[in-house]
Design an enzyme around this catalytic site. Structure first.
Site, PDB file in Angstrom:
ATOM      1  N   ASP A  54       1.272  -0.831   0.094  1.00 53.06           N
ATOM      2  CA  ASP A  54      -0.105  -0.024  -0.049  1.00 53.06           C
ATOM      3  C   ASP A  54       0.759   1.081   0.200  1.00 53.06           C
ATOM      4  OD1 ASP A  54      -1.588   2.196   0.446  1.00 53.06           O
ATOM      5  OD2 ASP A  54      -2.523   0.709   2.344  1.00 53.06           O
TER       6      ASP A  54
ATOM      7  N   ASP B 299     -18.029   3.763   0.218  1.00 49.29           N
ATOM      8  CA  ASP B 299     -16.041   3.718   0.801  1.00 49.29           C
ATOM      9  C   ASP B 299     -16.003   3.877   2.810  1.00 49.29           C
ATOM     10  OD1 ASP B 299     -13.394   3.922   1.343  1.00 49.29           O
ATOM     11  OD2 ASP B 299     -13.031   5.309   0.057  1.00 49.29           O
TER      12      ASP B 299
ATOM     13  N   ASP C 168     -10.140  -3.841  -0.697  1.00 49.49           N
ATOM     14  CA  ASP C 168      -9.416  -3.054  -0.571  1.00 49.49           C
ATOM     15  C   ASP C 168      -8.383  -2.867   0.688  1.00 49.49           C
ATOM     16  OD1 ASP C 168      -7.922  -0.822  -0.815  1.00 49.49           O
ATOM     17  OD2 ASP C 168      -9.914   0.987  -0.526  1.00 49.49           O
TER      18      ASP C 168
ATOM     19  N   ARG D   2      -8.175  -4.684  -4.586  1.00 52.12           N
ATOM     20  CA  ARG D   2      -6.641  -3.889  -4.939  1.00 52.12           C
ATOM     21  C   ARG D   2      -5.367  -4.180  -4.781  1.00 52.12           C
ATOM     22  NH1 ARG D   2      -5.114   1.087  -1.406  1.00 52.12           N
ATOM     23  NH2 ARG D   2      -4.296  -0.039  -0.022  1.00 52.12           N
TER      24      ARG D   2
ATOM     25  N   ASP E 249      -4.080   4.371  -5.795  1.00 50.17           N
ATOM     26  CA  ASP E 249      -4.252   5.527  -4.866  1.00 50.17           C
ATOM     27  C   ASP E 249      -4.482   6.175  -6.180  1.00 50.17           C
ATOM     28  OD1 ASP E 249      -6.396   4.670  -3.696  1.00 50.17           O
ATOM     29  OD2 ASP E 249      -4.669   4.714  -1.805  1.00 50.17           O
TER      30      ASP E 249
ATOM     31  N   HIS F 134     -13.689   7.796  -9.034  1.00 51.10           N
ATOM     32  CA  HIS F 134     -13.308   7.751  -7.615  1.00 51.10           C
ATOM     33  C   HIS F 134     -12.346   9.402  -7.131  1.00 51.10           C
ATOM     34  CE1 HIS F 134     -13.049   6.139  -3.694  1.00 51.10           C
ATOM     35  NE2 HIS F 134     -11.715   6.407  -3.295  1.00 51.10           N
TER      36      HIS F 134
END
Lengths: 932, 525
Positions: free
Chosen positions: A266, A412, A525, A584, A600, A658
């Site tokens: 991440d 979300d 996610d 993700r 992201d 998004h």
């Protein structure tokens, strides 16, 4: 999603990626050990005299000459023009992790015959298909050729290294520590002198038994376990794949950079043009030249690093048999070096010889993307966060008020009760089922986020059950792994455990997931997994999983298991309805479970530009159902960037807008009218082409071909396209060149194919292939419009639906339009796949598949599924033929079961476009239409 | 009878108007004339002429979509719902036969896939009731609005009057103040002269007195040194005094003594005072005393007197509290201490007290003091009025709406509490938020302006430049104003991070509703 909002709060500066959070190869013991190897250092010899052979497999010991440790080398010939090489320890003191068959590989790959052509003490040669595989005993070398042209060479640079499991020599270590290094070395030297036949211990290197990064110490109780090998692609200059990196589609030499890293992470505000690891890993590489495409798949779920060097083939290293016919010219070669922290060496060699063959070969190993429900190919509207039920209702209404189609509204993390997944914030979302029903009344769907970390709250039912049933990953001491994520202190479900997946799947039952309905789907996610306070923002490698495996063994596969369990949950909830799950993190095989997005990204032009190579890389290695956040997740896009991103996103497989919680609202109607109208056009373009997208996804399921393709897949001999990443193809028939520069007024578009013709999507203007054309993309005041260059390929027939409804499900019965773009020979072909867009009945034949052919002034529709049981009222309302040189005198239709009839038509001289008015036949009828 | 007539009228309408205005599906009566049976249809944009049969044949011929008002064939067409009993409306023709009932009369769905109920009557009734309610609210609210306008206008007038009054008053006060200032300055001149004179004289006297005192001390020392009292101090007499032992040799040598005597073998008092005393008075020790008289008092150098500390604190307050300045200031502080110290030492060593002013001077001071007091009073009266004037001008400069209807909201505050926060609106001042369970108030914005959409400027207020958001913008608050019988903060939302949106109800937003135009019983066509 958005790692580090929390942590950032405590930092003064919070911009772009903090590279210090992530390891370099030098900071990773095993990577350094392999990368530091000198060329030719590999001390392995194949004991060919002990080779055993059966119909499709050869097994032979592979010995380390220094340590005398023996490995087992196995070679298979596989159906579909593939070979497999597997190397394991002959007498392991501890098992190595291999993903269970069925989890990555969809089954035991079907074997083919392996023909022994030659075998002596020095070498062995086997044939499979039109390929040969030659094993050289010493130094260990495997060369693979097709039609006697060498295409792959393993251990070519002698970097093969296999760290066998060993016991930690406590006594020796202490002794060494006391007496110092000098004496230790002296002893070893003496031993070597005294008895050369005695096996030597491999040198101890730092980081083998314990490794510390920042404040985290990896205990490494099992010591070194890494594996590595090199593979060269002689005759190739271009290699692709090994996502996920924010980097070019054609992989770059890493001679002066870090290696490409595959380790699901991440990464906050990731950097562009960087081989750093991102959210997912697919250890698959394709090599392409004008003659062929080949591929390789390294089945290993541990952290991996890949070095790539551009080289010239050394002709002398190839046996006579494999000599090139190219003469004295330099032959390019790509050398690759693969390093994994644990597991075995299990490599699938996909021999092509075309890109589509490689796609098919890879999908025969790990599966293909199942046909998604139609809504999931339509437009998705997401934001962190739509705040409450009223907010959601307004979003829904606004799309209708502005006459923009939309299929899915996403929620979300803020929709939950304190980041407890499977719950709702009781104040903001007091009536979730009713809310979803209001949305689905217009044929729309909703998606909620469900992450793998579980809040450690003793009043939270999921946590209670997970604790009671012992479903969490354990730390090295055997306690429940406790890490920090959105809810604060959290534990992580161990999705490797079938019992945990069973538990997870059961949670999607409507009585378990209160407030959910059959129109609610899922977004997984943070499943790298993201651990805010863990090493490299992920889980400790010495954490323990089901089966006693360490996290280091399975890291890259963790996320896939979560998405799989979610899919299983949706299937259990609705056995007749296709699931939809976005993830993700991903691994080889993820394509079977749903869609992937590129995480992201940032609202910057560079990120829009980078979305193309990132998605192409994913599409090349199975993940065709993929997209990037439209608009960019972090920061605020200006109206132009927003507009350009919608234009690009409309022509990418997964199409979702998004935005980060700290950004300004940016729904299309909030933009200036000019931009809003262009975005409406983009959304409509997507919906108009949904029949084409759906047909492409049918093909993706059937043959593994991606919907979004680099040009070279369709134009394999056009070398100028091998590195192209500013334009791409959607299926075989559309070429798209998104505008990715601020203020652009025009772009240069390369139209490939010496024998091809192309038609501008907007104007139908005809262009010859093999030329670069300048296309204006911002027309002047008179028509102040942003345009995106899209070209129809001559020779392709594309089905579309010109009637735009509020959502895709409202179009099921609407008529089709066929657009026939003629090639130089005045012919074209294409197909249309259609079914109920939602259920599994198509698997039992309930679908229509028509093949359209235009030849000799006649368009024919042929049934490719004669046994099909699907019926639809949908009909053909219009046929557009582009590239017709002169007006026909008459147009006749002849439809199955009825006689011939005359059709009205219009012909336009300037555009050379023929529009056939209302042919009217059912789409499932055989027919032909003749121009006379 | 009335009813009969009505029915007859309807019948007439049906037979004449309807017959003439028979129209294709989805066409409004107002457009019916363009769609005449048996005649070719001209697309409404004039682009094409098509056969009447091609109208609503589920194929789009006209670019403007006008040939398919009753089907979904054209991407840009409009379908007209008659909605008898309720309001007619246009919907995009893409909503025809899509399985969703959009018109209350159900006319948009006719392909048999769904059956739509006709609920226009109920909806119409509901709408009329709603409109009635709304109208009643507006009417009632409008009454209050008128009061507000009255109040506001009156208050503004009052303020305006007050403003004039204040201006006059201020001018008067200024004249008085100026006059008193002149007088003050006039009287301060002789006062200053007298005071200066007094001080100068005193300085001279003081110098003389100091001289005398010094001489006396010198004589005392001379007499002491002059052991044999012959009015001559000799080298030998000097040698008796150990303090003259320059090299700390244990005794005072003749050389040392001579050095102090400036090479005189002996001196009388006159020479002693003129030449010697100044040099030896620091060294000389009066027998029986350890320290010399001129030594500074102990400890005084290190501890500053408390008064000076207070001054420093005051000084601090005046400074802008920026870090850079602070350091500089600390240096200043030390300087300050030193100065203070010196002065203190000086005063300590000074035994002489200034005598009182003479009567003449006292009178002059008294007169000046009186003038100053009078001026100060006049000045403060002036300032007060001036402040009030500025305040009034500020208020009058505020926009209270076209008819001053928002004036009564000034100085008031309204609160709304949700599950976490209490939101506050103080119109024309600020918007704030604070946690329900305590904590400090966060400013969401200071009064900016009326900021409604075009032509409805007074339908919203904007509060700007509130507390900055970490890594983000300054907070701001947009206040939508709707008609209500009371002033009431109704809701708060945060659609974007740090951009708040209030809904505020007030009679100030109520306007007279338009007169009722329809007869609720006879509105069906």
């Amino acid at each position: 999603m958005w790692l580090l909002l929390v942590l950032c709060g405590s930092l003064t500066v919070c911009s772009a990626v903090d590279r210090n959070n992530f390891k370099t190869c030098d900071q990773s013991g095993f990577c350094k050990r392999h990368r530091d190897m000198a060329t030719g250092a590999s001390p392995y010899v194949v004991l060919l005299d002990q080779l055993t052979l059966d119909h499709s497999k050869a097994t032979v010991p592979l010995m380390n000459k220094v340590t005398k440790v023996q490995l087992k080398l196995e070679i298979w010939s596989l159906k579909n023009n593939m070979a497999r090489m597997r190397v394991t320890e002959m007498e392991p003191i501890k098992q190595r992790y291999e993903p269970p068959v069925g989890d990555v590989l969809i089954g035991e790959p079907a074997q083919d015959s392996l023909e022994k052509l030659q075998l002596d003490g020095a070498k062995a040669v086997f044939g499979f298909g039109s390929n040969k595989l030659r094993i050289q005993a010493e130094p260990f070398l495997i060369e693979v050729s097709t039609d006697d042209v060498p295409v792959m060479s393993i251990n070519h640079r002698g970097l093969f290294k296999f760290e066998h499991y060993r016991l930690k020599n406590e006594g020796k270590a202490e002794e060494e520590a006391e007496e110092g290094n000098e004496e230790g070395n002296g002893e070893e030297g003496k031993a070597e002198e005294e008895n050369k036949e005695q096996p030597e211990e491999e040198e101890e290197e730092p980081g083998m038994w314990e490794e510390t990064f920042k404040t985290h110490t990896d205990r490494k109780p099992h010591g070194p376990s890494s594996v590595g090998f090199d593979i060269a692609f002689p005759g190739f200059e271009f290699v692709y794949g090994i996502p996920e990196h924010a980097d070019s589609v054609a992989l770059k030499s890493t001679a002066n950079t870090e290696p490409y890293r595959l380790f699901n992470l991440d990464v906050f505000e990731y950097e562009l043009n960087n081989p750093m690891a991102l959210y997912g890993s697919i250890p698959v590489m394709l090599a392409h030249n004008e003659e062929r495409t080949v591929g390789m798949f390294f089945l290993n779920a541990a952290e991996m690093w890949v070095d790539i060097h551009s080289n010239k083939a050394d002709k002398s290293t190839f046996s006579k048999l494999m000599e090139f016919v190219h003469g004295d010219q330099d032959i390019p070669q790509v050398d690759t070096h693969w390093i994994a922290e644990s597991g075995v060496i299990d490599v699938f060699l996909m021999m092509g010889p075309t890109a589509k063959d490689v796609f098919q070969q890879y999908s025969s190993l790990t599966g293909s993307t199942p046909l998604p429900p139609l809504f999931s190919l339509a437009y998705h509207q997401c934001r962190w966060n739509y705040n409450d039920e009223k907010d959601v209702a307004q979003i829904d209404e606004n799309f209708d008020a502005h006459d923009m189609p939309m299929d899915v509204i996403w929620l979300d993390i803020e929709h939950t009760d304190g980041k407890r997944y499977f719950t709702w914030d009781s104040v903001k979302f007091p009536h979730p089922a009713e809310m979803i029903a209001n949305i689905s009344a217009k044929g729309r769907k909703m998606v909620t986020i469900i992450d793998p970390h579980i809040k450690r709250d003793t009043n939270y039912h999921i946590h209670q059950e997970a604790q009671a049933q012992s479903l969490y990953v354990r730390d090295r001491d055997g306690n429940e792994y406790d890490g920090w994520c959105w809810p604060g202190s959290s534990s992580y479900l161990d999705f490797l455990d079938p019992k945990v997946r069973e538990f997870w799947a059961s949670k999607y039952q409507p009585d378990q997931y209160e407030g959910s309905t059959h129109d609610l789907f899922t977004w997984n996610d943070m499943n790298e997994p993201s651990v805010f306070n863990g090493p490299e923002i992920t889980m400790h490698k010495d954490a323990k999983h089901y089966g006693g495996w360490e996290h280091r063994d399975i890291h890259n596969i963790y996320g896939m298991y979560q998405q799989r369990a979610t899919v299983e949950g949706q299937l259990r909830r609705d056995p007749q309805q296709r699931p939809f799950v976005l993830t993700r993190a991903f691994f080889a095989g993820t394509q079977r479970y749903g869609a992937v997005w590129t995480g992201d990204n940032t609202a910057e032009w560079g990120h829009l530009k980078m979305s193309i190579p990132m998605l192409l890389s994913l599409n090349l290695v199975g993940i065709t159902f993929s997209g990037a956040d439209v608009g960019g997740f972090f920061k605020n896009p200006d109206a132009e960037l927003m507009t350009r991103w919608y234009q690009a996103g409309a022509y990418q497989p997964f199409f979702r807008a998004h935005a980060h919680i700290e950004t300004k609202r940016r729904e299309p109607w909030l933009l200036p009218d000019e931009n809003r109208d262009v975005i409406r056009d983009s959304l409509r373009a997507r919906y108009r082409l949904l029949p084409y997208w759906y047909t492409l996804f049918h093909a993706a399921e059937a043959g593994g071909s991606p919907a979004m393709r680099p040009l070279w897949v369709e134009f394999p001999k056009d070398k100028s396209t091998f590195g192209t990443e500013d334009q791409y193809l959607v299926g075989p028939g559309l070429l798209v060149h998104p505008v990715t520069d601020a203020g652009a007024t025009g772009v240069s578009v390369y139209l490939p194919g010496t024998d091809d013709v192309w038609y501008d999507m907007d104007t139908s203007q005809r262009f010859h292939g093999a030329q670069t054309v300048y296309v204006a993309v911002k027309l002047n005041k008179a028509r102040s419009r942003f345009l995106i260059p899209v070209f129809r390929r001559g020779g392709c027939i594309i089905p579309q639906r010109d009637r735009i409804r509020r959502s895709s499900s409202l179009t099921y019965h609407d008529p089709f339009t066929l657009v026939v773009a003629l090639d130089k020979h005045n012919s074209a072909k294409g197909d249309l796949y259609s079914d109920d867009y939602n259920s599994f009945k198509y698997q039992a034949g309930a679908y229509i598949h028509r093949q359209f052919t235009f030849e000799h002034n006649k368009l024919t529709s042929k049934n490719l599924n004669p046994a099909g049981s699907f019926s639809t009222p949908a009909w053909i309302e219009k046929i557009i033929v582009i590239g017709v040189k002169s007006s026909p005198k008459a147009v006749y239709a002849s439809v199955e079961g009825t006689g011939q009839s005359s059709l009205e038509f219009k012909y336009d001289d300037t555009t050379q476009m023929l529009i056939i008015r209302k042919p009217g036949m059912g789409v499932n009828k055989d027919f032909d239409i003749t121009l006379s | 009878m009335k009813e009969l007539l009505f029915i007859a009228c309807l019948a007439l309408l049906a037979s004449t108007a309807f017959a003439q205005l028979k129209r294709p599906r989805g066409v409004a009566i107002s457009k019916a004339e363009f769609y005449q049976e048996g005649r070719d249809f001209q697309c409404l944009d004039g682009s094409q002429l098509i056969a009447f049969e091609k109208i609503n044949d589920d194929y789009c011929d006209c670019d403007d979509g006008s040939d398919e008002p009753g089907t979904a064939a054209c991407p840009n067409g409009s379908f007209h719902c008659t909605n008898a009993g309720h309001k007619p409306k246009y919907i995009p023709s893409s909503r025809v036969n899509d399985g969703i009932c959009d018109c209350c009369d159900g006319s948009d769905e006719y392909d048999g896939r769904v059956t739509c109920a006709n609920y226009c009557k109920e909806l119409g009734k509901q709408m009329r009731e709603e409109l009635e309610k709304q109208r009643a609210l507006l009417l009632e609210g409008y009454e209050i609005y008128k009061e507000y306008v009255h109040k506001g206008t009156e208050a503004r007038k009052e303020k305006q009057n007050k403003l004039d009054e204040l201006r006059t008053q201020r001018d008067e006060l200024k004249a008085i103040k100026d006059q008193l200032e002149d007088k003050k300055q006039e009287l301060e001149i002789p006062e200053k002269e007298a005071k200066d004179k007094h001080r100068t004289e005193w300085e001279e006297t003081k110098a003389l007195m100091k001289e005398e005192k010094n001489k006396a001390t010198a004589k005392e020392a001379f007499d002491e040194l002059d052991a044999n009292a012959d009015q001559i101090v000799t080298v030998e007499e000097m040698q008796v005094h150990q303090e003259f032992d320059i090299d700390n040799g244990g005794e005072v040598s003749a050389e040392e003594a001579r050095e102090y005597l400036e090479d005189h073998p002996q001196v009388d008092f006159e020479v002693f005072y003129d030449k010697i005393w100044e040099n030896i008075k620091e060294v000389y020790k009066k027998p029986g005393s350890e320290s010399s008289e001129s030594a500074p008092p102990p400890e005084q150098t290190t501890t500053p007197p408390p008064t000076s500390n207070e001054e420093i604190v005051d000084h601090f307050d005046d400074l802008p509290d920026e870090e850079d300045d602070e350091e500089e200031f600390l240096e200043d502080e030390e300087d300050l201490e030193d100065e203070d110290q010196e002065e203190k030492v000086d005063e300590q060593g000074d035994d002489f007290k200034i005598p009182e002013y003479d009567e003449e001077t006292k009178k002059l001071i008294e007169a000046a003091d009186q003038a100053r007091r009078e001026f100060d009073q006049a000045d403060s009266r002036y300032r007060e009025v001036d402040r009030e004037l500025t305040e009034t001008e500020k208020v009058l400069a505020l926009d209270f709406g076209p008819n001053n209807e928002f004036y009564p909201l000034r100085g008031e505050c309204y609160e709304f509490t949700d599950r976490e926060y209490t939101y506050k609106l103080c119109p024309f001042e600020k918007a704030t938020q604070r946690n329900k369970h305590g904590g400090t108030e966060t400013n969401l914005g200071h009064w900016g302006k009326f900021d409604g959409p075009e032509n409805r400027k007074y339908a919203a207020m904007k509060y700007e430049k509130g507390q900055n958001c970490y890594n983000g913008p300054d907070r701001s608050c947009y206040v939508k104003i709707e008609c209500g019988l009371h002033n009431e903060l109704r809701s708060s939302a945060e659609p974007n991070r740090c951009e708040y949106e209030y809904v505020f109800a007030s009679p100030a937003a109520c306007r007279e509703p338009p007169p009722a135009t329809y007869d609720p019983n006879h509105d069906e066509l």
